[in-house]
Design a protein around this motif. Structure first.
Motif, mmCIF file in Angstrom:
data_model
loop_
_atom_site.group_PDB
_atom_site.id
_atom_site.type_symbol
_atom_site.label_atom_id
_atom_site.label_comp_id
_atom_site.label_asym_id
_atom_site.label_seq_id
_atom_site.Cartn_x
_atom_site.Cartn_y
_atom_site.Cartn_z
ATOM 1 N N ARG A 42 36.460 -38.701 -22.191
ATOM 2 C CA ARG A 42 35.727 -37.525 -21.730
ATOM 3 C C ARG A 42 35.447 -36.578 -22.899
ATOM 4 N NH1 ARG A 42 37.620 -32.594 -19.933
ATOM 5 N NH2 ARG A 42 36.225 -31.521 -18.502
ATOM 6 N N LYS A 43 36.454 -36.402 -23.773
ATOM 7 C CA LYS A 43 36.307 -35.516 -24.931
ATOM 8 C C LYS A 43 35.214 -36.009 -25.871
ATOM 9 C CE LYS A 43 40.888 -33.465 -25.327
ATOM 10 N NZ LYS A 43 42.051 -33.292 -26.207
ATOM 11 N N GLN A 44 35.144 -37.321 -26.053
ATOM 12 C CA GLN A 44 34.135 -37.879 -26.943
ATOM 13 C C GLN A 44 32.739 -37.682 -26.359
ATOM 14 O OE1 GLN A 44 34.773 -41.975 -27.921
ATOM 15 N NE2 GLN A 44 33.362 -41.924 -29.664
ATOM 16 N N ALA A 45 32.604 -37.794 -25.040
ATOM 17 C CA ALA A 45 31.318 -37.584 -24.392
ATOM 18 C C ALA A 45 30.861 -36.143 -24.572
ATOM 19 C CB ALA A 45 31.410 -37.928 -22.908
ATOM 20 N N ILE A 46 31.785 -35.199 -24.447
ATOM 21 C CA ILE A 46 31.457 -33.782 -24.644
ATOM 22 C C ILE A 46 31.036 -33.547 -26.086
ATOM 23 C CG2 ILE A 46 32.433 -31.451 -24.695
ATOM 24 C CD1 ILE A 46 34.181 -32.337 -22.279
ATOM 25 N N ALA A 47 31.753 -34.147 -27.038
ATOM 26 C CA ALA A 47 31.435 -33.987 -28.458
ATOM 27 C C ALA A 47 30.036 -34.516 -28.772
ATOM 28 C CB ALA A 47 32.474 -34.698 -29.305
ATOM 29 N N ILE A 48 29.671 -35.637 -28.168
ATOM 30 C CA ILE A 48 28.343 -36.216 -28.384
ATOM 31 C C ILE A 48 27.272 -35.282 -27.824
ATOM 32 C CG2 ILE A 48 26.803 -38.102 -27.683
ATOM 33 C CD1 ILE A 48 29.304 -39.951 -27.883
ATOM 34 N N GLY A 49 27.499 -34.734 -26.632
ATOM 35 C CA GLY A 49 26.553 -33.802 -26.019
ATOM 36 C C GLY A 49 26.359 -32.552 -26.851
ATOM 37 N N LEU A 50 27.449 -31.989 -27.372
ATOM 38 C CA LEU A 50 27.358 -30.786 -28.204
ATOM 39 C C LEU A 50 26.661 -31.085 -29.527
ATOM 40 C CD1 LEU A 50 30.841 -29.129 -27.651
ATOM 41 C CD2 LEU A 50 28.648 -28.433 -26.690
ATOM 42 N N SER A 51 26.923 -32.258 -30.082
ATOM 43 C CA SER A 51 26.281 -32.652 -31.335
ATOM 44 C C SER A 51 24.766 -32.763 -31.157
ATOM 45 C CB SER A 51 26.858 -33.986 -31.801
ATOM 46 O OG SER A 51 26.210 -34.430 -32.964
ATOM 47 N N GLU A 52 24.347 -33.354 -30.033
ATOM 48 C CA GLU A 52 22.914 -33.470 -29.747
ATOM 49 C C GLU A 52 22.287 -32.099 -29.539
ATOM 50 O OE1 GLU A 52 22.544 -36.111 -26.428
ATOM 51 O OE2 GLU A 52 23.120 -37.864 -27.601
ATOM 52 N N ALA A 53 23.016 -31.189 -28.907
ATOM 53 C CA ALA A 53 22.510 -29.834 -28.686
ATOM 54 C C ALA A 53 22.342 -29.105 -30.023
ATOM 55 C CB ALA A 53 23.445 -29.058 -27.774
ATOM 56 N N ARG A 54 23.292 -29.324 -30.934
ATOM 57 C CA ARG A 54 23.179 -28.708 -32.267
ATOM 58 C C ARG A 54 21.938 -29.206 -32.992
ATOM 59 N NH1 ARG A 54 28.639 -29.733 -32.565
ATOM 60 N NH2 ARG A 54 29.803 -27.827 -32.274
ATOM 61 N N LYS A 55 21.727 -30.519 -32.944
ATOM 62 C CA LYS A 55 20.555 -31.106 -33.612
ATOM 63 C C LYS A 55 19.265 -30.601 -32.995
ATOM 64 C CE LYS A 55 22.876 -35.313 -35.089
ATOM 65 N NZ LYS A 55 23.099 -36.740 -34.800
ATOM 66 N N GLY A 56 19.291 -30.323 -31.703
ATOM 67 C CA GLY A 56 18.110 -29.824 -30.997
ATOM 68 C C GLY A 56 17.905 -28.327 -31.128
ATOM 69 N N GLY A 57 18.780 -27.652 -31.878
ATOM 70 C CA GLY A 57 18.623 -26.215 -32.114
ATOM 71 C C GLY A 57 19.184 -25.339 -31.006
ATOM 72 N N GLY A 58 20.074 -25.867 -30.208
ATOM 73 C CA GLY A 58 20.675 -25.085 -29.128
ATOM 74 C C GLY A 58 21.750 -24.142 -29.646
ATOM 75 N N LYS A 59 22.152 -23.197 -28.792
ATOM 76 C CA LYS A 59 23.194 -22.240 -29.178
ATOM 77 C C LYS A 59 24.557 -22.876 -28.944
ATOM 78 C CE LYS A 59 25.085 -17.702 -28.330
ATOM 79 N NZ LYS A 59 25.394 -16.715 -27.317
ATOM 80 N N VAL A 60 25.154 -23.353 -30.049
ATOM 81 C CA VAL A 60 26.453 -24.018 -29.997
ATOM 82 C C VAL A 60 27.247 -23.543 -31.208
ATOM 83 C CG1 VAL A 60 27.639 -26.243 -29.902
ATOM 84 C CG2 VAL A 60 25.323 -26.048 -29.021
ATOM 85 N N PRO A 61 28.533 -23.149 -31.026
ATOM 86 C CA PRO A 61 29.338 -22.744 -32.181
ATOM 87 C C PRO A 61 29.480 -23.892 -33.191
ATOM 88 C CG PRO A 61 30.447 -22.182 -30.144
ATOM 89 C CD PRO A 61 29.265 -23.024 -29.776
ATOM 90 N N ALA A 62 29.783 -23.539 -34.439
ATOM 91 C CA ALA A 62 29.947 -24.537 -35.491
ATOM 92 C C ALA A 62 31.117 -25.450 -35.184
ATOM 93 C CB ALA A 62 30.182 -23.840 -36.826
ATOM 94 N N ARG A 63 31.078 -26.644 -35.736
ATOM 95 C CA ARG A 63 32.150 -27.616 -35.510
ATOM 96 C C ARG A 63 33.458 -27.097 -36.093
ATOM 97 N NH1 ARG A 63 30.384 -33.506 -37.327
ATOM 98 N NH2 ARG A 63 32.426 -33.914 -36.477
ATOM 99 N N ARG A 64 34.570 -27.432 -35.424
ATOM 100 C CA ARG A 64 35.890 -27.076 -35.946
ATOM 101 C C ARG A 64 36.260 -28.052 -37.055
ATOM 102 N NH1 ARG A 64 39.363 -26.786 -30.494
ATOM 103 N NH2 ARG A 64 37.994 -25.429 -29.317
ATOM 104 N N GLY A 65 37.071 -27.590 -37.992
ATOM 105 C CA GLY A 65 37.537 -28.463 -39.064
ATOM 106 C C GLY A 65 38.546 -29.463 -38.544
ATOM 107 N N LYS A 66 38.707 -30.555 -39.255
ATOM 108 C CA LYS A 66 39.690 -31.560 -38.850
ATOM 109 C C LYS A 66 41.085 -31.012 -39.107
ATOM 110 C CE LYS A 66 36.785 -35.554 -39.648
ATOM 111 N NZ LYS A 66 36.610 -36.780 -40.402
ATOM 112 N N SER A 67 41.993 -31.269 -38.178
ATOM 113 C CA SER A 67 43.359 -30.746 -38.320
ATOM 114 C C SER A 67 44.311 -31.793 -38.848
ATOM 115 C CB SER A 67 43.871 -30.236 -36.995
ATOM 116 O OG SER A 67 43.790 -31.223 -36.007
#
Length: 67
Positions: A42-67
């Motif tokens: 489920r988390k990976q599906a959300i990440a893919i959706g947010l990534s596509e929204a970023r590429k499309g110019g949507g309002k999405v916060p920047a990616r978090r750094g790897k921990s």
């Protein structure tokens, strides 16, 4: 103590992209990156959706750094 503003972090484009990605994942049609393997998380599906929204110019916060 500072007062928090209640602005929306994610825009409507992000919501629609994540919703579409979740539906595809549940149907078994959502594929990941280069490997093309079906997404099961489920988390990976959300990440893919947010990534596509970023590429499309949507309002999405920047990616978090790897921990």
């Amino acid at each position: 103590m500072p007062i928090k503003s209640s602005k929306r972090q994610y825009g409507p484009k992000a919501a629609t992209k994540v919703k579409r990605a979740m539906h595809e994942m549940k149907e078994g049609k959502l594929k990941s990156g280069k490997s093309g393997k079906p997404v099961k998380s489920r988390k990976q599906a959300i990440a893919i959706g947010l990534s596509e929204a970023r590429k499309g110019g949507g309002k999405v916060p920047a990616r978090r750094g790897k921990s």
